[in-house]
Design a protein around this motif. Structure first.
Motif, short mmCIF file in Angstrom:
data_model
loop_
_atom_site.label_atom_id
_atom_site.label_comp_id
_atom_site.label_asym_id
_atom_site.label_seq_id
_atom_site.Cartn_x
_atom_site.Cartn_y
_atom_site.Cartn_z
N ASP A 29 0.86 -1.19 0.00
CA ASP A 29 0.00 0.00 0.00
C ASP A 29 0.89 1.23 0.00
OD1 ASP A 29 -1.80 2.04 0.27
OD2 ASP A 29 -2.93 1.14 1.89
N GLY A 30 1.18 1.73 -1.19
CA GLY A 30 2.08 2.87 -1.32
C GLY A 30 1.51 4.17 -0.84
N LEU A 31 0.22 4.19 -0.48
CA LEU A 31 -0.39 5.42 0.04
C LEU A 31 -0.57 5.40 1.55
CD1 LEU A 31 -3.22 6.07 -2.61
CD2 LEU A 31 -1.09 7.35 -2.33
N GLU A 32 -0.27 4.27 2.17
CA GLU A 32 -0.56 4.11 3.60
C GLU A 32 0.05 5.21 4.45
OE1 GLU A 32 -0.14 0.74 7.14
OE2 GLU A 32 0.77 0.41 5.16
N HIS A 33 1.30 5.56 4.20
CA HIS A 33 1.99 6.56 5.03
C HIS A 33 2.16 7.90 4.31
CE1 HIS A 33 2.72 3.42 7.92
NE2 HIS A 33 3.31 2.69 6.99
N ARG A 34 1.49 8.06 3.19
CA ARG A 34 1.57 9.32 2.44
C ARG A 34 0.26 10.07 2.63
NH1 ARG A 34 4.31 7.49 -3.38
NH2 ARG A 34 6.50 7.64 -2.68
N HIS A 35 0.17 10.81 3.71
CA HIS A 35 -1.10 11.42 4.10
C HIS A 35 -1.57 12.47 3.10
CE1 HIS A 35 -0.55 9.22 7.76
NE2 HIS A 35 0.56 9.87 8.04
N LEU A 36 -0.66 13.29 2.60
CA LEU A 36 -1.06 14.33 1.65
C LEU A 36 -1.46 13.71 0.31
CD1 LEU A 36 1.61 17.08 2.42
CD2 LEU A 36 -0.78 17.03 3.11
N ASP A 37 -0.75 12.69 -0.11
CA ASP A 37 -1.12 12.00 -1.34
C ASP A 37 -2.53 11.43 -1.21
OD1 ASP A 37 1.81 11.26 -2.94
OD2 ASP A 37 1.89 11.82 -0.84
N ARG A 38 -2.81 10.82 -0.07
CA ARG A 38 -4.14 10.25 0.15
C ARG A 38 -5.21 11.33 0.10
NH1 ARG A 38 -2.30 7.59 4.73
NH2 ARG A 38 -3.93 8.58 5.96
N ALA A 39 -4.90 12.49 0.66
CA ALA A 39 -5.88 13.59 0.65
C ALA A 39 -6.19 14.02 -0.78
CB ALA A 39 -5.35 14.77 1.46
N LEU A 40 -5.18 14.05 -1.64
CA LEU A 40 -5.41 14.44 -3.04
C LEU A 40 -6.24 13.39 -3.77
CD1 LEU A 40 -1.83 15.79 -3.70
CD2 LEU A 40 -3.92 17.15 -3.69
N VAL A 41 -5.98 12.12 -3.50
CA VAL A 41 -6.78 11.06 -4.10
C VAL A 41 -8.23 11.16 -3.62
CG1 VAL A 41 -7.12 8.56 -4.18
CG2 VAL A 41 -4.83 9.51 -4.47
N THR A 42 -8.42 11.43 -2.33
CA THR A 42 -9.78 11.58 -1.79
C THR A 42 -10.49 12.77 -2.42
OG1 THR A 42 -9.11 10.58 0.30
CG2 THR A 42 -11.13 11.89 0.32
N GLY A 43 -9.77 13.85 -2.65
CA GLY A 43 -10.37 15.00 -3.32
C GLY A 43 -10.82 14.67 -4.73
N PHE A 44 -10.00 13.89 -5.44
CA PHE A 44 -10.38 13.42 -6.78
C PHE A 44 -11.67 12.60 -6.70
CE2 PHE A 44 -10.13 9.60 -9.51
CZ PHE A 44 -10.19 10.17 -10.77
N VAL A 45 -11.76 11.70 -5.74
CA VAL A 45 -12.96 10.89 -5.56
C VAL A 45 -14.18 11.76 -5.32
CG1 VAL A 45 -14.09 9.20 -4.05
CG2 VAL A 45 -11.71 8.86 -4.75
N ASP A 46 -14.04 12.77 -4.46
CA ASP A 46 -15.16 13.66 -4.15
C ASP A 46 -15.65 14.40 -5.40
OD1 ASP A 46 -15.07 12.87 -1.51
OD2 ASP A 46 -13.95 14.63 -0.83
N LEU A 47 -14.71 14.83 -6.24
CA LEU A 47 -15.09 15.54 -7.46
C LEU A 47 -15.84 14.63 -8.42
CD1 LEU A 47 -11.84 17.61 -8.05
CD2 LEU A 47 -14.11 18.55 -7.57
N VAL A 48 -15.37 13.39 -8.55
CA VAL A 48 -16.06 12.44 -9.43
C VAL A 48 -17.47 12.18 -8.91
CG1 VAL A 48 -16.07 10.05 -10.25
CG2 VAL A 48 -13.93 11.35 -10.22
N LYS A 49 -17.61 12.01 -7.60
CA LYS A 49 -18.94 11.77 -7.03
C LYS A 49 -19.85 12.98 -7.21
CE LYS A 49 -17.76 8.54 -3.30
NZ LYS A 49 -17.72 8.39 -1.82
N GLU A 50 -19.29 14.17 -7.02
CA GLU A 50 -20.09 15.39 -7.13
C GLU A 50 -20.66 15.56 -8.53
OE1 GLU A 50 -19.36 19.70 -5.33
OE2 GLU A 50 -18.08 19.32 -7.06
N ARG A 51 -19.89 15.19 -9.53
CA ARG A 51 -20.39 15.30 -10.91
C ARG A 51 -21.55 14.34 -11.15
NH1 ARG A 51 -20.16 12.08 -14.90
NH2 ARG A 51 -20.78 12.85 -16.95
N GLY A 52 -21.49 13.16 -10.53
CA GLY A 52 -22.54 12.17 -10.77
C GLY A 52 -22.41 11.56 -12.14
N GLY A 53 -23.45 10.88 -12.58
CA GLY A 53 -23.46 10.27 -13.90
C GLY A 53 -23.32 8.77 -13.89
N GLY A 54 -22.60 8.25 -12.91
CA GLY A 54 -22.53 6.81 -12.75
C GLY A 54 -21.50 6.07 -13.58
N GLU A 55 -20.75 6.78 -14.44
CA GLU A 55 -19.72 6.10 -15.22
C GLU A 55 -18.58 5.66 -14.30
OE1 GLU A 55 -21.63 9.38 -17.65
OE2 GLU A 55 -20.52 9.29 -15.74
N PRO A 56 -17.87 4.59 -14.67
CA PRO A 56 -16.78 4.12 -13.82
C PRO A 56 -15.53 4.97 -13.94
CG PRO A 56 -16.94 2.77 -15.78
CD PRO A 56 -18.11 3.73 -15.82
#
Length: 220
Positions: A29-56
């Motif tokens: 798990d290359g993100l386990e100890h990279r807290h800032l990297d994880r935060a950026l990935v989580t932000g990406f996830v939030d943006l995808v969810k906010e747009r909606g649409g259901g595509e993968p």
């Protein structure tokens, strides 16, 4: 000849096949100890969810699958794509509820406008400058209007490194270290709007900073 037979992809495939078990053990798990990297990935996830649409979402260069697993745990419909059949096999075994397949980022076997997001963490580092515009256009092709792209790569000013051994295995891997502003310009040329640029200082014992670029396809 297929995309996977192109020299740089063939080299990446055979190299990662050779060291797949050792690499997966080292980077479970290359993100386990990279807290800032994880935060950026989580932000990406939030943006995808906010747009909606259901595509993968596609995790390009999914390797051992820990990023794919994290995106799934955060609620995205996601699958992994990797150039290495051995990496795909190990990821599929470790995460049997997720889908992984062998593929080339120069020619994704996906329809136009079929993805809500593309995430490519430290996978374009093996793509030479001459092929990078093709890869970015391919990411643009498969994304829906309003879809997001998150790229991560080690930064530099055009340095190139050739590695012939990793984890005790013979490999032939070339790494390209790029200026984030140069990469942002290439994203613009490929039809993306760059939303954010983040550069993280090198970790202890590492030489190169890590850059994250968040981009979006215009429209909805």
């Amino acid at each position: 000849m297929t995309d996977l037979d192109v020299d740089f992809l063939h080299a990446a495939r055979t190299s990662y096949d050779a060291m797949a078990e050792a690499y997966t053990e080292e980077f479970a798990d290359g993100l386990e100890h990279r807290h800032l990297d994880r935060a950026l990935v989580t932000g990406f996830v939030d943006l995808v969810k906010e747009r909606g649409g259901g595509e993968p979402v596609a995790d390009i260069g999914s390797g051992p699958g820990y990023v794919t697993r994290r995106l799934d745990a955060l609620g995205l419909s996601v699958f992994g794509v990797d150039v290495s059949p051995r990496m795909v096999a190990l990821a599929s075994r470790a995460h049997p509820h997720l889908r992984f397949h062998v593929g080339s980022m120069t020619g994704l076997d996906l329809p136009d406008r079929s993805l809500a997001g593309v995430l490519a963490l430290f996978s374009v580092i093996h793509v030479p400058d001459t092929e990078l515009p093709t890869v970015l256009r391919e990411f643009r092709r498969v994304l829906v209007p309003g879809g997001h792209l998150l790229l991560a790569f080690q930064t530099g000013r055009g340095e190139e490194l050739h590695v012939t051994e990793r984890f005790g295995h013979e490999v032939s891997l070339r790494y390209w270290f790029r200026d984030p502003e140069v990469m942002a310009g290439l994203l613009g040329e490929a039809g993306f709007e760059v939303l954010a640029r983040v550069v993280l200082a090198p970790e202890e014992g590492r030489r190169y900073p890590r850059a994250y670029l968040l981009a979006q396809v215009p429209g909805r």
